[in-house]
Design an enzyme around this catalytic site. Structure first.
Site, PDB file in Angstrom:
ATOM      1  N   ILE A 197       0.910  -1.098  -0.616  1.00  0.00           N
ATOM      2  CA  ILE A 197      -0.385   0.077  -0.160  1.00  0.00           C
ATOM      3  C   ILE A 197       1.079   1.701  -0.360  1.00  0.00           C
ATOM      4  O   ILE A 197       0.061   2.596  -1.017  1.00  0.00           O
ATOM      5  CB  ILE A 197      -0.586  -0.134   1.173  1.00  0.00           C
ATOM      6  CG1 ILE A 197      -1.792  -1.340   1.046  1.00  0.00           C
ATOM      7  CG2 ILE A 197      -1.619   0.784   1.168  1.00  0.00           C
ATOM      8  CD1 ILE A 197      -2.606  -1.302   1.652  1.00  0.00           C
ATOM      9  N   ARG A 253      -3.110   1.799  11.829  1.00  0.00           N
ATOM     10  CA  ARG A 253      -3.560   1.539  12.710  1.00  0.00           C
ATOM     11  C   ARG A 253      -3.751   3.135  13.404  1.00  0.00           C
ATOM     12  O   ARG A 253      -2.901   2.953  13.337  1.00  0.00           O
ATOM     13  CB  ARG A 253      -2.908   0.302  13.157  1.00  0.00           C
ATOM     14  CG  ARG A 253      -3.620  -1.103  12.116  1.00  0.00           C
ATOM     15  CD  ARG A 253      -5.102  -1.359  13.050  1.00  0.00           C
ATOM     16  NE  ARG A 253      -5.687  -2.789  11.962  1.00  0.00           N
ATOM     17  CZ  ARG A 253      -5.981  -2.663  11.389  1.00  0.00           C
ATOM     18  NH1 ARG A 253      -6.528  -1.889  10.442  1.00  0.00           N
ATOM     19  NH2 ARG A 253      -6.192  -4.437  10.741  1.00  0.00           N
ATOM     20  N   GLU A 264     -11.498   3.036  17.996  1.00  0.00           N
ATOM     21  CA  GLU A 264     -12.587   2.861  17.653  1.00  0.00           C
ATOM     22  C   GLU A 264     -13.986   2.153  17.774  1.00  0.00           C
ATOM     23  O   GLU A 264     -13.416   0.790  17.657  1.00  0.00           O
ATOM     24  CB  GLU A 264     -11.719   2.703  16.073  1.00  0.00           C
ATOM     25  CG  GLU A 264     -11.085   1.980  15.273  1.00  0.00           C
ATOM     26  CD  GLU A 264     -10.510   1.694  14.227  1.00  0.00           C
ATOM     27  OE1 GLU A 264     -11.329   0.955  12.749  1.00  0.00           O
ATOM     28  OE2 GLU A 264     -10.453   2.800  14.179  1.00  0.00           O
ATOM     29  N   HIS A 302     -12.691   5.299   9.454  1.00  0.00           N
ATOM     30  CA  HIS A 302     -12.030   3.829   8.937  1.00  0.00           C
ATOM     31  C   HIS A 302     -12.663   3.091   7.656  1.00  0.00           C
ATOM     32  O   HIS A 302     -13.280   1.974   7.775  1.00  0.00           O
ATOM     33  CB  HIS A 302     -12.143   2.644  10.218  1.00  0.00           C
ATOM     34  CG  HIS A 302     -11.347   1.755  10.073  1.00  0.00           C
ATOM     35  ND1 HIS A 302     -10.853   1.250  11.256  1.00  0.00           N
ATOM     36  CD2 HIS A 302     -10.141   0.593   8.574  1.00  0.00           C
ATOM     37  CE1 HIS A 302      -9.123   0.324  10.525  1.00  0.00           C
ATOM     38  NE2 HIS A 302      -9.207   0.493   8.821  1.00  0.00           N
TER      39      HIS A 302
END
Length: 309
Positions: free
Chosen positions: A147, A223, A252, A270
């Site tokens: 990523i 994260r 979260e 998210h």
């Protein structure tokens, strides 16, 4: 049919495919035949609680919906011969797009200017203040994996200078920093896309954010545990850190009110990979892993720790 324990939700398409091969039991229902469970379908957020894994003596495989799997004790699973899979690659582009979107929203003050128009300030007070250009910035990527590379590729048209910090130096053209604080001091924007877990817990601490500085932008699409949230809030409040674009948080979906009150942040719930197309691809790979393991014992995308099993 073999028994599968479902942790968290699944899509209708996933459920239809799974019901054709497994008898499905939901952890949320509270009761399930522990000795009969051979497979688990879960996600990166819920993972597999330790007491659940230990209660399943015949568990053979855990399929995780998501690229992150830090909520699964892979070491314990591997010790028992349990294969763990995840869904890499199919979400690389989408998460990278989200990171770039957050960066652009911070630099161009998207939320401020949207509110400027909606409030009538444009008519009443005139033009909004000038913002910053995204072009020709130096961006440090924390975690240059699949990523991270996709983020670098998407930033290339902006004339971005890419540097990076990771556990090991990679065979790439970008400058490598062995010290994260040193990198932060030499970039305009720091993008976090490193895996979660103990090794990266609060790796972006007060010192790193102070090095990034009052003109710096912090983007986190990895994260929530990677950033010291309390230190970040203080840095943003005191203008020791300029801006933050966040898709993930420590606890979260709970987000501190102090963070929600800040004008120099952009907050997302998210949703880094949350498009119809990408989530469909993730769901398909989650089920493919389960069905292939059921068929011949192999998997499509085991986590790196399980590739030698």
């Amino acid at each position: 049919m073999p028994d599968l324990l479902q942790i968290g939700g699944v899509t209708d398409v996933m459920r239809e495919r799974l019901e054709a091969a497994f008898t499905i039991h939901k952890l949320a229902d509270g009761t399930y035949p522990a000795e009969a469970i051979t497979h688990i379908a879960t996600n990166g957020h819920d993972g597999v609680p330790a007491d659940v894994m230990s209660a399943l003596p015949n568990l053979k495989m855990i399929s995780c919906y998501g690229v992150g799997y830090d909520a699964v004790d892979v070491v314990a699973a591997k010790a028992r011969g349990i294969v763990v899979t995840h869904t890499p690659n199919v979400l690389n582009g989408e998460v990278a797009t989200t990171a770039v979107m957050l960066m652009m929203a911070c630099y161009r003050e998207l939320l401020h200017d949207d509110a400027w128009v909606r409030s009538g300030n444009w008519e009443a007070k005139g033009n909004a203040p000038l913002t910053r250009s995204v072009d020709n910035q130096t961006v440090g990527i924390l975690g240059l994996g699949r990523i991270g590379q996709a983020i670098a590729d998407k930033l290339a048209p902006f004339g971005t200078t890419i540097v990076y910090h990771s556990r090991t130096q990679k065979d790439v053209a970008y400058k490598y920093y062995a010290d994260l604080k040193e990198m932060a001091a030499n970039v305009d924007c720091l993008i976090c896309i490193t895996p979660g877990g103990p090794a990266t817990n609060k790796i972006v601490n007060k010192d790193v954010m102070d090095a990034l500085g009052p003109k710096g932008t912090l983007i986190n699409v990895s994260r929530g545990s990677v950033v010291d949230e309390a230190a970040m809030i203080a840095a943003l409040q005191e203008k020791r850190l300029g801006w933050a674009g966040l898709d993930v948080f420590e606890a979260e979906p709970k987000v501190p009110q102090a963070l929600r009150d800040l004008p120099n942040v952009v907050l997302l719930p998210h949703v880094g990979s949350a498009t119809v197309e990408t989530r469909a691809a993730m769901g398909a790979l989650t089920v493919d892993n389960l069905l292939q393991h059921l068929s011949d014992g192999s998997t499509v995308s085991p986590v790196p720790e399980c590739t030698d099993m």
